[in-house]
Design an enzyme around this catalytic site. Structure first.
Site, PDB file in Angstrom:
ATOM      1  N   HIS A 143      -8.106 -28.920  -3.248  1.00  0.00           N
ATOM      2  CA  HIS A 143      -7.837 -27.638  -3.887  1.00  0.00           C
ATOM      3  C   HIS A 143      -7.525 -26.612  -2.801  1.00  0.00           C
ATOM      4  O   HIS A 143      -7.935 -26.762  -1.645  1.00  0.00           O
ATOM      5  CB  HIS A 143      -9.054 -27.166  -4.680  1.00  0.00           C
ATOM      6  N   CYS A 197      -2.939 -26.187  -3.867  1.00  0.00           N
ATOM      7  CA  CYS A 197      -2.299 -25.044  -4.509  1.00  0.00           C
ATOM      8  C   CYS A 197      -2.050 -23.944  -3.479  1.00  0.00           C
ATOM      9  O   CYS A 197      -2.854 -23.743  -2.565  1.00  0.00           O
ATOM     10  CB  CYS A 197      -3.176 -24.504  -5.628  1.00  0.00           C
TER      11      CYS A 197
END
Length: 478
Positions: A162, A204
């Site tokens: 992430h 991301c």
């Protein structure tokens, strides 16, 4: 005689190229075409990082294990591959195939044989940066393996996790911030202990890790799964096409990651360049361009992308067919899952498949509600803090995106201090909440001081929720 054999090998190769046939050349011809890089005294090094934990993040460790198998088959020595993974997936009670990890619906086990260099709480920022720098004395726990490279060596770093603007997740606190990573890469260059370094990053907003921070001239070439403003995507998720085996309730891989790994497995790395792979991965990761997909980016010394992949990943002799490929034969998925929603996909499918009235169904329902409640809490808290600090202009200030080429924030210490101030009063940002890192960075860019953030956070968050997602048991994320 050698000249005649070499000419014959070249002739056969050209005939194959014209006719479209694939010819398996003999070993002597393979030596003829092998890049000169393999004849020097260089060594290949690799650092593979899965920066998450939890079964719902299955895909990150699957990506890294698959990457290890690729490099190992390519001839990169095990002692030169450093693996970071929490190692809570293979033997997790949720895993339908105990002791096995797969990275695609029909994929083989990629877990077997992967070295456990740094696992559990050893997967942390300090150990990772020490490994990259080759600093054994700074390590705490783990195998002690570091990138002990020399001036002629080539380094490959792959990170799957992430992320948020300017930050990469870690299963332990704190997270890895872009300025700290780039500072270490600059130190590595200054030490004169590599010839070239390639960095593949899945997260991301991963473009924000290098944008405005990674200069040219360091002999570093980096590609990222997304630009500085968008999510990256999980793939091989339940309900997609292709879908994982029916017993799986989680995503098996990440779109950018499986794109470069599967491309590497299907093509000849002695002839394919970094740039060619970049173009193929970019096309596959872009997806439909409307319903899903992200923009794969490149940073640093773009000229380095002319180098062959073999220089960093080795090559599997089984793939040495010397066919030039400019089309990706792997079918793009019909649908993928936003990285930040992959946990909800797991919890929801777990809930749907659990028997009515079972403890498993109750647990899954609780997990869905806790995750959604945490998201609402973080989103609303950041929004309210923005209004308290900037009034009606709050939304515009928080969402402002700086011009391309500029770093996320001018003062990284300010960013970290405001993150800690938020978490002291509102709880952990978590893997979801780091999506708001740009908003906090914009507070710094607008001159907000920690005292002001403390006061606003106290008003926005009278109490810290009891949700495990808000817990600060692992410490602050900055």
């Amino acid at each position: 005689m050698t000249t005649v054999v070499s000419f014959l090998a070249l002739f056969l190769f050209l005939v194959a190229a014209v006719s479209g046939d694939v010819i398996k050349l003999p070993s002597l011809a393979s030596k003829f075409f092998r890049p000169t890089e393999n004849d020097d005294d260089s060594t290949k090094w690799a650092v593979l990082v899965a920066g998450s934990s939890g079964y719902w993040n299955y895909r990150h460790q699957a990506d890294v294990c698959h990457a290890y198998q690729l490099l190992k088959k390519g001839g990169v020595k095990e002692e030169n591959i450093v693996v970071f993974m929490y190692d809570d997936i293979a033997k997790n009670e949720e895993n339908p195939r105990p002791g096995v990890i797969i990275n695609s619906p029909n994929g083989e086990d990629v877990y077997n044989g992967v070295p456990k260099d740094y696992t559990g709480d050893e997967v942390n920022v300090d150990n990772l940066l020490a490994v990259i720098l080759g600093n054994k004395t700074a390590l705490k726990g783990g195998s002690g393996k570091v990138v002990d490279s020399g001036p002629n060596d080539h380094i490959f770093i792959y990170y799957s996790d992430h992320g948020g603007p300017g930050v990469l997740g870690m299963p332990t606190s704190p997270n890895l911030y872009a300025n700290d990573l780039n500072d270490v890469l600059k130190k590595k260059y200054a030490s004169g202990t590599y010839k070239s370094l390639v960095f593949y990053l899945e997260a991301c907003e991963s473009g924000s890790i290098f944008e405005g921070l990674l200069p040219e001239g360091l002999n570093i070439y980096a590609t990222t799964a997304s630009n500085a403003e968008e999510s990256s995507w999980g793939t091989y998720c339940p309900g997609e096409d292709p879908s994982p085996p029916s017993e799986y309730e989680t995503c098996l891989g990440d779109l950018y990651s499986v794109a470069w790994i599967e491309d590497s497995e299907k093509h000849n790395l002695q002839t394919e360049t970094l740039h060619e792979q970049y173009e193929l991965v970019k096309k596959r990761t872009a997806g439909s361009g409307k319903s899903y997909g992200s923009h794969v980016m490149e940073f640093g010394d773009i000229g380095l992308s002319k180098e062959k992949l073999v220089l960093f990943m080795g090559t599997n002799p089984a793939d040495e067919n010397f066919t030039f490929v400019n089309e990706n034969s792997i079918r793009p998925p019909s649908r993928v899952t936003n990285q930040r929603d992959a946990d909800l996909v797991h919890f929801w499918h777990k809930y749907q498949k659990a028997p009515e009235g079972s403890a498993r169904k109750v647990e899954a329902q609780k997990q869905v509600l806790e995750a959604m409640s945490h998201r609402l809490h973080v989103d609303n808290s950041i929004l309210l803090i923005g209004i308290l600090l900037f009034g009606l202009e709050g939304h515009a200030v928080l969402n402002k995106v700086r011009p391309s080429g500029e770093p996320l924030v001018d003062d990284w210490d300010c960013l970290k201090s405001l993150v800690r101030a938020f978490e002291r009063h509102c709880g952990s940002l978590s893997q979801y909440g780091i999506k708001h890192m740009r908003s906090i960075a914009n507070m710094c860019n607008a001159g907000i001081q920690m005292r002001q953030m403390e006061e606003a956070a106290m008003q926005a968050c009278p109490t810290i929720p009891t949700s495990p997602w808000s817990s600060l048991d692992r410490g602050f994320s900055a």
